[in-house]
Write an enzyme that holds these catalytic residues in place. Structure first.
Site, PDB file in Angstrom:
ATOM      1  N   LYS A  22     -13.719  49.718 -12.982  1.00  0.00           N
ATOM      2  CA  LYS A  22     -15.632  50.943 -12.598  1.00  0.00           C
ATOM      3  C   LYS A  22     -15.367  50.447 -10.669  1.00  0.00           C
ATOM      4  O   LYS A  22     -15.401  51.096  -9.872  1.00  0.00           O
ATOM      5  CB  LYS A  22     -16.224  49.939 -12.769  1.00  0.00           C
ATOM      6  CG  LYS A  22     -17.260  49.658 -12.174  1.00  0.00           C
ATOM      7  CD  LYS A  22     -18.750  49.364 -13.163  1.00  0.00           C
ATOM      8  CE  LYS A  22     -18.457  47.935 -12.376  1.00  0.00           C
ATOM      9  NZ  LYS A  22     -19.737  47.692 -11.134  1.00  0.00           N
ATOM     10  N   ASN A  23     -14.453  49.618  -9.984  1.00  0.00           N
ATOM     11  CA  ASN A  23     -15.393  49.034  -8.784  1.00  0.00           C
ATOM     12  C   ASN A  23     -13.797  49.931  -7.912  1.00  0.00           C
ATOM     13  O   ASN A  23     -14.326  49.253  -6.371  1.00  0.00           O
ATOM     14  CB  ASN A  23     -14.980  47.552  -8.455  1.00  0.00           C
ATOM     15  CG  ASN A  23     -16.131  47.014  -9.470  1.00  0.00           C
ATOM     16  OD1 ASN A  23     -17.161  47.431  -9.708  1.00  0.00           O
ATOM     17  ND2 ASN A  23     -16.103  45.175  -9.898  1.00  0.00           N
ATOM     18  N   ARG A  93     -26.922  49.967  -6.627  1.00  0.00           N
ATOM     19  CA  ARG A  93     -26.468  49.887  -5.369  1.00  0.00           C
ATOM     20  C   ARG A  93     -25.061  50.006  -5.067  1.00  0.00           C
ATOM     21  O   ARG A  93     -25.006  50.389  -3.281  1.00  0.00           O
ATOM     22  CB  ARG A  93     -26.384  47.850  -4.970  1.00  0.00           C
ATOM     23  CG  ARG A  93     -25.935  46.837  -5.946  1.00  0.00           C
ATOM     24  CD  ARG A  93     -25.549  45.929  -5.324  1.00  0.00           C
ATOM     25  NE  ARG A  93     -24.413  45.599  -4.216  1.00  0.00           N
ATOM     26  CZ  ARG A  93     -25.032  45.546  -3.077  1.00  0.00           C
ATOM     27  NH1 ARG A  93     -26.679  45.226  -3.233  1.00  0.00           N
ATOM     28  NH2 ARG A  93     -24.788  44.947  -1.974  1.00  0.00           N
ATOM     29  N   CYS A 117     -30.688  42.570  -7.251  1.00  0.00           N
ATOM     30  CA  CYS A 117     -30.119  42.269  -8.399  1.00  0.00           C
ATOM     31  C   CYS A 117     -30.655  41.365  -9.236  1.00  0.00           C
ATOM     32  O   CYS A 117     -31.127  40.191  -9.031  1.00  0.00           O
ATOM     33  CB  CYS A 117     -28.668  43.094  -8.523  1.00  0.00           C
ATOM     34  SG  CYS A 117     -27.694  41.451  -8.695  1.00  0.00           S
ATOM     35  N   ARG A 122     -28.656  40.851  -2.499  1.00  0.00           N
ATOM     36  CA  ARG A 122     -27.281  41.345  -2.102  1.00  0.00           C
ATOM     37  C   ARG A 122     -27.673  42.641  -0.917  1.00  0.00           C
ATOM     38  O   ARG A 122     -28.013  43.513  -0.594  1.00  0.00           O
ATOM     39  CB  ARG A 122     -27.014  42.564  -3.074  1.00  0.00           C
ATOM     40  CG  ARG A 122     -27.075  41.952  -4.754  1.00  0.00           C
ATOM     41  CD  ARG A 122     -26.188  41.428  -4.974  1.00  0.00           C
ATOM     42  NE  ARG A 122     -24.856  42.444  -5.221  1.00  0.00           N
ATOM     43  CZ  ARG A 122     -24.310  42.436  -5.515  1.00  0.00           C
ATOM     44  NH1 ARG A 122     -25.217  42.488  -7.350  1.00  0.00           N
ATOM     45  NH2 ARG A 122     -23.577  43.847  -6.249  1.00  0.00           N
ATOM     46  N   PRO A 123     -27.486  41.929   0.264  1.00  0.00           N
ATOM     47  CA  PRO A 123     -27.679  41.869   1.736  1.00  0.00           C
ATOM     48  C   PRO A 123     -26.451  43.540   1.807  1.00  0.00           C
ATOM     49  O   PRO A 123     -25.982  43.302   1.784  1.00  0.00           O
ATOM     50  CB  PRO A 123     -27.771  41.013   2.377  1.00  0.00           C
ATOM     51  CG  PRO A 123     -26.863  39.660   1.731  1.00  0.00           C
ATOM     52  CD  PRO A 123     -27.267  39.992   0.424  1.00  0.00           C
ATOM     53  N   ILE A 124     -26.829  43.749   3.330  1.00  0.00           N
ATOM     54  CA  ILE A 124     -26.340  44.916   3.438  1.00  0.00           C
ATOM     55  C   ILE A 124     -25.795  44.794   4.574  1.00  0.00           C
ATOM     56  O   ILE A 124     -25.402  46.276   5.667  1.00  0.00           O
ATOM     57  CB  ILE A 124     -26.792  46.346   3.087  1.00  0.00           C
ATOM     58  CG1 ILE A 124     -28.153  46.717   3.468  1.00  0.00           C
ATOM     59  CG2 ILE A 124     -26.551  46.228   1.151  1.00  0.00           C
ATOM     60  CD1 ILE A 124     -27.952  48.626   3.204  1.00  0.00           C
ATOM     61  N   ASP A 125     -26.466  43.549   5.881  1.00  0.00           N
ATOM     62  CA  ASP A 125     -25.767  43.405   7.080  1.00  0.00           C
ATOM     63  C   ASP A 125     -25.126  43.446   7.905  1.00  0.00           C
ATOM     64  O   ASP A 125     -24.641  45.152   7.872  1.00  0.00           O
ATOM     65  CB  ASP A 125     -26.864  42.555   7.585  1.00  0.00           C
ATOM     66  CG  ASP A 125     -26.144  41.064   6.476  1.00  0.00           C
ATOM     67  OD1 ASP A 125     -25.630  40.784   5.410  1.00  0.00           O
ATOM     68  OD2 ASP A 125     -25.276  40.090   7.612  1.00  0.00           O
ATOM     69  N   LEU A 126     -23.695  43.544   6.391  1.00  0.00           N
ATOM     70  CA  LEU A 126     -22.209  43.512   7.069  1.00  0.00           C
ATOM     71  C   LEU A 126     -21.960  45.082   7.309  1.00  0.00           C
ATOM     72  O   LEU A 126     -21.428  45.344   8.064  1.00  0.00           O
ATOM     73  CB  LEU A 126     -21.570  43.004   6.118  1.00  0.00           C
ATOM     74  CG  LEU A 126     -21.793  40.968   6.133  1.00  0.00           C
ATOM     75  CD1 LEU A 126     -20.779  40.764   5.116  1.00  0.00           C
ATOM     76  CD2 LEU A 126     -21.521  40.913   8.084  1.00  0.00           C
ATOM     77  N   ASP A 307     -16.440  37.474 -11.051  1.00  0.00           N
ATOM     78  CA  ASP A 307     -16.820  38.752 -11.746  1.00  0.00           C
ATOM     79  C   ASP A 307     -16.416  38.240 -13.393  1.00  0.00           C
ATOM     80  O   ASP A 307     -16.977  38.787 -14.400  1.00  0.00           O
ATOM     81  CB  ASP A 307     -16.371  40.362 -11.826  1.00  0.00           C
ATOM     82  CG  ASP A 307     -16.985  41.182 -10.657  1.00  0.00           C
ATOM     83  OD1 ASP A 307     -16.685  42.028  -9.634  1.00  0.00           O
ATOM     84  OD2 ASP A 307     -17.705  40.855 -10.448  1.00  0.00           O
ATOM     85  N   ARG A 399     -22.782  49.423 -18.164  1.00  0.00           N
ATOM     86  CA  ARG A 399     -22.309  50.083 -16.649  1.00  0.00           C
ATOM     87  C   ARG A 399     -21.033  50.043 -16.273  1.00  0.00           C
ATOM     88  O   ARG A 399     -20.614  50.354 -15.205  1.00  0.00           O
ATOM     89  CB  ARG A 399     -23.281  49.033 -15.950  1.00  0.00           C
ATOM     90  CG  ARG A 399     -24.590  49.068 -15.873  1.00  0.00           C
ATOM     91  CD  ARG A 399     -25.184  48.602 -15.155  1.00  0.00           C
ATOM     92  NE  ARG A 399     -24.811  48.737 -14.042  1.00  0.00           N
ATOM     93  CZ  ARG A 399     -26.047  48.747 -12.480  1.00  0.00           C
ATOM     94  NH1 ARG A 399     -26.558  47.741 -12.826  1.00  0.00           N
ATOM     95  NH2 ARG A 399     -24.682  48.941 -11.290  1.00  0.00           N
TER      96      ARG A 399
END
Ligand code: EPZ
Length: 423
Positions: A22-23, A93, A117, A122-126, A307, A399
């Site tokens: 999946k990933n 996300r 979540c 779950r930041p996205i600053d990077l 995970d 999922r």
């Protein structure tokens, strides 16, 4: 709504082939947005809710797809929109993965801010830092990220990630392959899913050096082409199936998975008292059912993957002693613990560490899924619990696991999917 009804006590034994990862599928599918030249044929794409959500997003942008027998065909020559709407992004996300490719190809991307979540922010600053380094001007307004590349093109840059991020590394790679000039990425994620993404981008015609390391160098090019590609197998599904044999005292061979991708997990299975044999693309695990307490710390690859943390906690409820489970990636990824304790486990949480006191006989009851890997840990516990365990809200499980109950049933589990109504 669906639930899984499990009657515990059956040994999990036999041979099974893992599904596609999946990933690694998600960034690969996002990368199809980088070019309108031709049709992509992507093999070993798992039939999962997250994949359906992502292809819905591609349709919304104007791409065309067909999906049959785990082969996804994608044509993106008619992509007309650069808007990823809230309704789709909030469902998953990983939709943030369209940011880099849309920005790289069209010079503009408008992506809804992803929600958090079940296990914390779950930041996205990077992700945003990387896009800005490559020249994007980013504004956040009315819940959207609006990213624009001046005169439509990104430029090469040096991106130095302060912490290892799979998603941000993926977005940076997908943006850099069409940027003008050279991009270097330091402290890049080196997870197998990023390795697979690099291989896919190279197959599209990109120039990437350092694949598999934390230092990547990308030579931007004018354009890329569609390609045919075989996705890797899902190492986390494989680890979960191995844990099912370990917790029930069975013997299993999981085919397809590359043992190197699970090295840290296989080592821990051996420490826990299982025997593990590998070939180039399979793992065989044998368990006597007697398990030794084994500490793990979830960190970036090649360390033990976060995970697999929830699944490991379920396993350690049966070990003869106390195991320390630390998650250095998601400090709050412990929603499975209260439900495991309702099954009779004895687990304490201390900040980002769980202390699992075993062995404890588990007694089946109704338990609630809260997120993807938490639901997998409840299924594992149900396999060994006395009586019947009902894992509710398995939409979380769907999922990331393709027909897991079919696989487990073929390996001897007494497990069935049933529908139910919630009050
Ligand atoms: C990917 O999520 C996976 N998802 C996750 O798997 C996995 O748990 C995670 O990598 C870690 O391996 C997909 O690949 C779709 P990160 P991602 O960016 O990319 C922090 C599953 O169960 N961070 O590597 O979102 C973040 O908070 C899912 O299949 C920032 O601070 O994870 C975390 O502490 C769950 N700022 C750490 O980095 C950012 O901009 C690693 O996160 C991004 C991340």
């Amino acid at each position: 709504m669906d639930k899984l009804v499990i009657r515990g006590g059956r040994r999990i034994s036999g041979s099974v082939t893992a599904s596609g990862s999946k990933n690694s599928s998600l960034p690969i599918i996002a990368s199809t947005l980088l070019t309108g030249n031709g049709t992509f044929t992507l093999h070993r794409i798992p039939d999962l809710k997250d994949i359906k959500t992502f292809t819905q997003l591609l349709h919304h942008l104007g791409a065309e797809t067909t999906f049959a027998d785990n082969t996804l065909k994608v044509t993106t020559d008619k992509v007309t929109s650069i808007l990823a709407p809230y309704e789709l992004v909030k469902k998953m996300r990983a939709s943030i993965y369209v940011l880099g490719p849309l920005l790289a190809r069209f010079g503009h991307a408008r992506v809804s801010l992803p929600g958090g979540c079940a296990f914390g922010p779950r930041p996205i600053d990077l992700h945003l830092m990387a896009m800005e380094k490559l020249g994007a001007q980013i504004t956040i307004e009315t819940g959207f990220i609006d990213a624009v590349a001046p005169n439509g093109k990104l430029h090469g840059a040096h991106i130095d990630f302060p912490i290892s991020s799979v998603g941000a590394t993926g977005n940076a790679l997908m943006a850099a392959v069409l940027a003008e000039g050279t991009t270097t990425i330091s402290n890049a994620a080196a997870e197998p899913e990023i390795v697979t993404l690099c291989k896919f981008l190279i197959a599209m015609g990109a120039s990437i050096k350092g694949t598999g390391t934390t230092e990547l160098e990308i030579e931007g090019c004018q354009s890329l082409n569609a390609t045919e590609f075989h996705n890797v197998f899902d190492r986390i599904e494989a680890g979960t199936l191995l844990a099912a044999a370990a917790i029930t005292g069975g013997e299993i061979t999981v085919n397809g998975v590359e043992p190197e991708q699970l090295k840290s997990v296989l080592k821990k299975f051996v420490h826990a008292g299982c025997s593990v044999e590998t070939t180039k693309n399979s793992v065989t695990l044998k368990s006597s059912g007697k398990l030794l307490p084994t500490n793990i710390t979830a960190k970036p690859y090649p360390a033990f993957p976060t995970d697999m943390q929830a699944q490991w906690i379920a396993l350690m409820t049966q070990a003869e002693g106390t195991s320390h489970i630390t998650d250095k990636i998601y400090h709050e990824r412990f929603n499975h613990i209260p439900e495991l304790n309702r099954l009779g486990a004895n687990i304490e949480i201390r900040k980002n560490q769980a202390l699992v006191h075993g062995p404890k006989t588990l007694s089946g009851t109704k338990v609630m899924s809260t997120d993807l890997r938490a639901s997998a840990s409840l299924v594992l516990a149900g396999l060994v619990a006395d009586g019947t365990t009902e894992v509710l809200r398995v939409y979380h499980l769907d999922r990331g696991y393709e027909k897991i109950e079919v696989k487990l049933k073929s390996l001897g589990a007494d497990i069935n999917r049933e529908t139910y109504k919630e009050f």
